[in-house]
Write a protein that holds these residues in place. Structure first.
Motif, PDB file in Angstrom:
ATOM      1  N   LEU A 109     -20.779 -16.882   0.589  1.00 26.41           N
ATOM      2  CA  LEU A 109     -20.903 -18.228   0.022  1.00 26.41           C
ATOM      3  C   LEU A 109     -22.321 -18.770   0.219  1.00 26.41           C
ATOM      4  O   LEU A 109     -22.926 -19.319  -0.710  1.00 26.41           O
ATOM      5  CB  LEU A 109     -19.868 -19.141   0.681  1.00 26.41           C
ATOM      6  N   CYS A 110     -22.837 -18.603   1.434  1.00 21.93           N
ATOM      7  CA  CYS A 110     -24.140 -19.187   1.757  1.00 21.93           C
ATOM      8  C   CYS A 110     -25.300 -18.416   1.140  1.00 21.93           C
ATOM      9  O   CYS A 110     -26.268 -19.021   0.638  1.00 21.93           O
ATOM     10  CB  CYS A 110     -24.323 -19.242   3.273  1.00 21.93           C
ATOM     11  N   GLY A 146     -13.559 -25.658  -5.739  1.00 22.81           N
ATOM     12  CA  GLY A 146     -12.790 -25.315  -4.554  1.00 22.81           C
ATOM     13  C   GLY A 146     -11.489 -24.600  -4.807  1.00 22.81           C
ATOM     14  O   GLY A 146     -10.807 -24.201  -3.852  1.00 22.81           O
ATOM     15  N   TYR A 147     -11.124 -24.421  -6.057  1.00 24.02           N
ATOM     16  CA  TYR A 147      -9.910 -23.672  -6.364  1.00 24.02           C
ATOM     17  C   TYR A 147     -10.217 -22.332  -7.029  1.00 24.02           C
ATOM     18  O   TYR A 147      -9.309 -21.635  -7.466  1.00 24.02           O
ATOM     19  CB  TYR A 147      -8.987 -24.487  -7.270  1.00 24.02           C
ATOM     20  N   GLY A 148     -11.492 -21.974  -7.105  1.00 19.60           N
ATOM     21  CA  GLY A 148     -11.865 -20.673  -7.651  1.00 19.60           C
ATOM     22  C   GLY A 148     -12.011 -19.643  -6.554  1.00 19.60           C
ATOM     23  O   GLY A 148     -11.483 -18.550  -6.612  1.00 19.60           O
ATOM     24  N   LEU A 149     -12.786 -20.024  -5.523  1.00 19.71           N
ATOM     25  CA  LEU A 149     -13.014 -19.194  -4.343  1.00 19.71           C
ATOM     26  C   LEU A 149     -13.622 -17.829  -4.691  1.00 19.71           C
ATOM     27  O   LEU A 149     -13.495 -16.866  -3.947  1.00 19.71           O
ATOM     28  CB  LEU A 149     -11.722 -19.029  -3.532  1.00 19.71           C
ATOM     29  N   ASN A 150     -14.263 -17.778  -5.844  1.00 17.85           N
ATOM     30  CA  ASN A 150     -15.213 -16.717  -6.164  1.00 17.85           C
ATOM     31  C   ASN A 150     -16.305 -17.357  -7.005  1.00 17.85           C
ATOM     32  O   ASN A 150     -16.117 -18.459  -7.544  1.00 17.85           O
ATOM     33  CB  ASN A 150     -14.557 -15.519  -6.869  1.00 17.85           C
ATOM     34  N   ALA A 151     -17.446 -16.726  -7.094  1.00 13.51           N
ATOM     35  CA  ALA A 151     -18.598 -17.369  -7.738  1.00 13.51           C
ATOM     36  C   ALA A 151     -18.308 -17.720  -9.189  1.00 13.51           C
ATOM     37  O   ALA A 151     -18.622 -18.822  -9.656  1.00 13.51           O
ATOM     38  CB  ALA A 151     -19.823 -16.458  -7.643  1.00 13.51           C
ATOM     39  N   ILE A 162     -18.171 -21.730 -10.413  1.00 13.19           N
ATOM     40  CA  ILE A 162     -19.155 -22.218 -11.375  1.00 13.19           C
ATOM     41  C   ILE A 162     -18.469 -22.682 -12.657  1.00 13.19           C
ATOM     42  O   ILE A 162     -18.866 -23.692 -13.259  1.00 13.19           O
ATOM     43  CB  ILE A 162     -20.215 -21.131 -11.639  1.00 13.19           C
ATOM     44  N   ARG A 163     -17.400 -21.988 -13.056  1.00 11.84           N
ATOM     45  CA  ARG A 163     -16.649 -22.429 -14.233  1.00 11.84           C
ATOM     46  C   ARG A 163     -16.034 -23.802 -13.996  1.00 11.84           C
ATOM     47  O   ARG A 163     -16.030 -24.655 -14.889  1.00 11.84           O
ATOM     48  CB  ARG A 163     -15.566 -21.405 -14.580  1.00 11.84           C
ATOM     49  N   MET A 164     -15.521 -24.036 -12.802  1.00  9.85           N
ATOM     50  CA  MET A 164     -14.964 -25.351 -12.473  1.00  9.85           C
ATOM     51  C   MET A 164     -16.034 -26.440 -12.544  1.00  9.85           C
ATOM     52  O   MET A 164     -15.791 -27.536 -13.059  1.00  9.85           O
ATOM     53  CB  MET A 164     -14.347 -25.335 -11.074  1.00  9.85           C
ATOM     54  N   LEU A 165     -17.214 -26.133 -12.005  1.00 13.51           N
ATOM     55  CA  LEU A 165     -18.288 -27.123 -12.021  1.00 13.51           C
ATOM     56  C   LEU A 165     -18.759 -27.407 -13.443  1.00 13.51           C
ATOM     57  O   LEU A 165     -19.050 -28.557 -13.795  1.00 13.51           O
ATOM     58  CB  LEU A 165     -19.448 -26.647 -11.154  1.00 13.51           C
ATOM     59  N   ARG A 166     -18.810 -26.372 -14.280  1.00 11.90           N
ATOM     60  CA  ARG A 166     -19.160 -26.604 -15.682  1.00 11.90           C
ATOM     61  C   ARG A 166     -18.101 -27.468 -16.366  1.00 11.90           C
ATOM     62  O   ARG A 166     -18.426 -28.373 -17.141  1.00 11.90           O
ATOM     63  CB  ARG A 166     -19.288 -25.268 -16.429  1.00 11.90           C
ATOM     64  N   PHE A 219     -19.660 -28.938  -4.808  1.00 12.85           N
ATOM     65  CA  PHE A 219     -19.321 -27.528  -4.657  1.00 12.85           C
ATOM     66  C   PHE A 219     -18.519 -27.358  -3.374  1.00 12.85           C
ATOM     67  O   PHE A 219     -19.033 -27.536  -2.276  1.00 12.85           O
ATOM     68  CB  PHE A 219     -20.597 -26.691  -4.626  1.00 12.85           C
ATOM     69  N   LEU A 220     -17.241 -27.007  -3.517  1.00 11.48           N
ATOM     70  CA  LEU A 220     -16.326 -26.887  -2.384  1.00 11.48           C
ATOM     71  C   LEU A 220     -15.869 -25.438  -2.226  1.00 11.48           C
ATOM     72  O   LEU A 220     -14.682 -25.147  -2.133  1.00 11.48           O
ATOM     73  CB  LEU A 220     -15.134 -27.836  -2.578  1.00 11.48           C
ATOM     74  N   GLY A 221     -16.815 -24.521  -2.229  1.00 10.73           N
ATOM     75  CA  GLY A 221     -16.450 -23.125  -2.041  1.00 10.73           C
ATOM     76  C   GLY A 221     -15.769 -22.875  -0.708  1.00 10.73           C
ATOM     77  O   GLY A 221     -14.907 -22.002  -0.585  1.00 10.73           O
ATOM     78  N   ALA A 222     -16.128 -23.651   0.315  1.00 11.46           N
ATOM     79  CA  ALA A 222     -15.516 -23.521   1.640  1.00 11.46           C
ATOM     80  C   ALA A 222     -14.274 -24.400   1.731  1.00 11.46           C
ATOM     81  O   ALA A 222     -14.168 -25.297   2.563  1.00 11.46           O
ATOM     82  CB  ALA A 222     -16.525 -23.898   2.723  1.00 11.46           C
TER      83      ALA A 222
END
Length: 405
Positions: free
Chosen positions: A196-197, A145-150, A154-158, A175-178
């Motif tokens: 995002l979707c 949620g602090y990347g706000l780009n793909a 994904i780096r945050m989730l990794r 995943f908090l893209g929104a």
């Protein structure tokens, strides 16, 4: 539970007072002279010490209390930088919304997070995680949620997944893209939601890096209709959902989340009666975040009594994040839940064990001391479980057990 003479446990903790936190059990499911046995990381015995089976290793607890390992079911542990300067601005009178609209808030953390490597994100998060582990936390949820780009999401989730390899702890990811609108999409919220979707969500789902999808439904976040689109995309990819809802205003996000049978709706200060009823019908957990309420000097209390009457399970979490709740103590979060929100000691303990597990979709695996569940335990030097809620700035943890180790 009767003694099984054929059973041989790997390890037994005996002569302990145990708060099992079993659903429906009176007095937190307490056993006065109890024992917990494990085989292969799972609980195979939880009952009276006199009935305990044999074990390769016996650990005498000398009357200490054992609870389930604690669960922090809402955190933002992975992020770059900090927002101490914004804290000073708030002390000088600026509101959260004013700071956010001036380019601070989530977007300032976005810049620092985008600039950080995966290794740097892991390294900066570990001290925060270690603080939670030191208080008996055995499971933690971590959001992007602090990347706000793909790429950065994904780096945050990794990085979040890597935390579980660096420390003996169970990590669940969301995943908090929104979370906020990035500057690249200024003036085009619907375009961002579509990206995002339609593009990011398939990547996240295919990567296996996310256990759930979250969103921020708020005036400075996303509308209920935009949130619905995110949830529909999550459903297409078989991902459960949860939601930041009713924190600053009533956008009816909790009721929307309930229609998708969300795992949890979180914050909820402005939740109305219809929202409470919707959560109750769906079995969605209400996760309260007293650290954010305290840090933001909020005055609107979540409707605890209404949630109680409706039978909505209540979880408590730190909401550890750089802007609105830089809190890394789940014990203090429990105290805040009691002193600020009026929860009982038993409600607070259920909120960081049984109900927190349910908020992560893990109620069948963790959160109580019962046969078949993971042997995640916290052993305490206390006189009663209420002491875990009563004290501030004091950590009575004697030992922490994760998966039987």
């Amino acid at each position: 539970m009767e003694r099984d003479s054929a059973m041989l446990c790997d390890r037994i903790w005996t002569h302990a007072r145990i708060a099992t936190l079993r659903e429906g059990a009176p007095d937190m499911g307490c056993i006065e002279d109890g024992a917990v046995g494990t085989v292969g990381g799972a609980i195979v015995f939880a009952g009276n010490a006199a009935d305990a089976p044999d074990a390769r290793e016996v650990i005498a607890c000398e009357g200490r209390w054992i609870t389930p390992g604690l669960i922090d079911c809402h955190t933002h542990l992975i992020h770059g930088g900090n927002r101490a300067r914004e804290f000073e601005m708030r002390l000088a009178g600026a509101s959260y919304e004013e700071i956010a609209r001036a380019g601070g808030g989530i977007l300032s953390t976005m810049k620092a997070t985008r600039a950080a490597s995966e290794a740097e994100l892991v390294a900066s998060a570990l001290p925060r995680l270690d603080a939670l582990i030191a208080e008996g936390v055995t499971t933690v949820e971590v959001k992007s949620g602090y990347g706000l780009n793909a790429e950065t999401e994904i780096r945050m989730l990794r990085a979040a997944r890597r935390l579980g390899g660096e420390r003996p702890v169970r990590v669940e990811t969301s995943f908090l893209g929104a979370h906020a609108l990035p500057p690249e999409y200024a003036g085009d919220v619907d375009g961002y939601i579509a990206m995002l979707c339609d593009a990011w969500m398939p990547q996240v789902a295919a990567s296996g890096l996310a256990d759930a999808v979250d969103a921020f439904c708020e005036g400075i976040g996303f509308t209920a209709e935009q949130t619905r689109r995110v949830f529909e995309a999550a459903a297409r990819h078989g991902l459960p959902v949860k939601l930041h809802a009713e924190q600053l205003s009533n956008r009816h996000g909790a009721a929307l989340a309930a229609t998708f049978r969300a795992l949890s709706a979180d914050h909820l200060e402005y939740l109305d009666e219809d929202g409470v009823a919707a959560l109750a019908r769906a079995g969605t957990v209400a996760t309260l975040l007293p650290g954010a309420w305290y840090f933001m000097r909020e005055t609107k209390l979540p409707p605890v009594e209404g949630l109680r009457r409706a039978g909505v399970p209540i979880a408590i979490a730190t909401d550890c994040n750089p802007g609105t709740s830089p809190l890394t103590s789940l014990l203090l979060a429990m105290n805040m839940g009691a002193t600020l929100f009026g929860l009982t000691a038993a409600e607070c303990l259920a909120g960081v064990t049984r109900h927190a597990a349910r908020a992560l979709g893990l109620g069948d695996r963790i959160g109580t001391i019962e046969v078949g569940k993971s042997c995640d335990l916290a052993i305490w030097d206390i006189e009663s479980p209420a002491e875990l809620v009563y004290r501030m700035g004091f950590n009575p943890l004697h030992a922490r057990i994760w998966s039987g180790q």
